[in-house]
Design a protein around this motif. Structure first.
Motif: not given
Length: 384
Positions: A57-82
């Motif tokens: 039930g999801y649409e998926v897209q591969l990106r580099q970085g995530y607009p809001d960063g994210g919470e948790g132990d591992i930060p999401i940087s501009a070059g991070e794949y998500v």
């Protein structure tokens, strides 16, 4: 987030592991954000994972970085794949109040322009008198709305998430800047891209032919006939071949005589033809760009790159060779617009397999019909 706390609604890390190594999953509202590293080229990652996410039930897209960063132990940087998984929603969820409000506003703007410009009803006559222009409103919004509904119906058929039409009120010669739908889901394959792209022009053309045929059966308004006998400067809307053909087939060709007046409903058909021409420009994510991308695949980029140059060349021809400024601004504007669309690129289907011959034939026929709607000088300023 510990592995045991990973969300269970979407695919697991093991499901995506063959092409994407996941080391963290986050929830962002109703979205799932898989953080990791691709094990294959980006296009292949999406192709491989798209069916599994769709099943969940999801649409998926591969990106580099995530607009809001994210919470948790591992930060999401501009070059991070998500991998960003957004819930699929095919159809309307609740009352689309924005669409309704824009439609109502466009009805009023079109009615105002139709009454004051075409029916020559003064504002002082009041709103009830202006309702006399309702045929103009139905003609204009009919051809625009049915065009967009063609896209919407085929989006639903192929289970691609899309909005209902957004009408755009604007005090132009038609009282609107048209209508659009927004595609929010990925296009699964070339067949879906073609069907969604071609449905709008064909549905809109069917409505345009009906509106034109009906309008040609109506006599011009007395105020129009009086205005046509006045000396001065006025705007003439030149007739494309399809409008002339409809007049010939309905026995009303005499109403298209030079400087003759036609009922405002005919202008609704004229608008539908111009909208068809512009939307069928084979560039970017216009309808023509969708059709050409589906037919030719990635080779479409070469042809699309020539479209802005051809529009600029047409404008130059009218100005230099024909010695007129009529409609030059139209083609210069659309040349610039097409340049931006060509740079942005066409829609990319998830699966890029060639089309069947039947669809290719329909695509060619659609471009031929679009050519019948073309005239190099659609709008002309005339002094008598």
């Amino acid at each position: 987030m510990e592995r045991s706390e990973w969300p269970t609604a979407g695919p697991s890390a093991a499901d995506v592991a063959p092409v994407f190594a996941v080391y963290d999953v986050r929830e962002d509202g109703d979205r799932l954000v898989y953080v990791g590293q691709p094990r294959a080229p980006p296009g292949r990652v999406e192709r491989e994972l798209w069916p599994r996410f769709r099943e969940c039930g999801y649409e998926v897209q591969l990106r580099q970085g995530y607009p809001d960063g994210g919470e948790g132990d591992i930060p999401i940087s501009a070059g991070e794949y998500v991998l960003v998984a957004r819930p699929r929603l095919v159809g309307v969820d609740g009352v689309p109040w924005t669409n309704v409000a824009l439609l109502v506003a466009t009805v009023f703007s079109t009615l105002l322009v139709g009454a004051t410009t075409w029916y020559r009803i003064p504002l002082s006559a009041g709103p009830v008198a202006m309702l006399e222009a309702w045929p103009f409103v139905v003609a204009i919004l009919g051809v625009l709305g049915i065009h967009e509904l063609g896209h919407y119906v085929m989006s639903r058929y192929h289970e691609v998430d899309a909005t209902l039409p957004y009408f755009i009120p604007f005090p132009s010669v038609i009282g609107s800047m048209g209508a659009v739908i927004r595609m929010k889901g990925r296009i699964p394959d070339r067949e879906a891209l073609f069907d969604i792209g071609v449905a709008g022009p064909l549905a809109g053309l069917a409505a345009t032919v009906v509106v034109t045929a009906v309008g040609l059966q109506l006599d011009p308004l007395p105020v129009q006939e009086a205005a046509s006998r006045e000396a001065g400067t006025f705007i003439r809307f030149n007739n494309p071949a399809l409008l002339v053909l409809v007049a010939e087939l309905t026995g009303t060709a005499g109403k298209l005589a030079a400087n003759g007046s036609v009922h405002p409903v005919v202008f609704g058909g004229w608008v539908g033809m111009l909208v068809t021409v512009l939307n069928l420009l084979p560039v970017g994510q216009l309808d023509g760009g969708h059709i050409l991308r589906a037919v030719l695949g990635p080779r479409q980029e070469t042809l699309s790159a020539a479209v802005p140059a051809l529009l600029f060349a047409l404008a130059a021809y009218l100005y230099v060779v024909e010695g007129t400024v009529n409609s030059v601004a139209i083609w210069v504007f659309w040349g610039l617009f097409a340049l931006g669309l060509a740079y942005a690129g066409a829609a990319e289907p998830v699966y890029d397999e060639p089309l069947d011959r039947r669809r290719v034939a329909v695509g060619l026929l659609t471009f031929v019909l679009g050519a019948l709607c073309f005239t190099p000088v659609p709008i002309e300023i005339v002094t008598v």
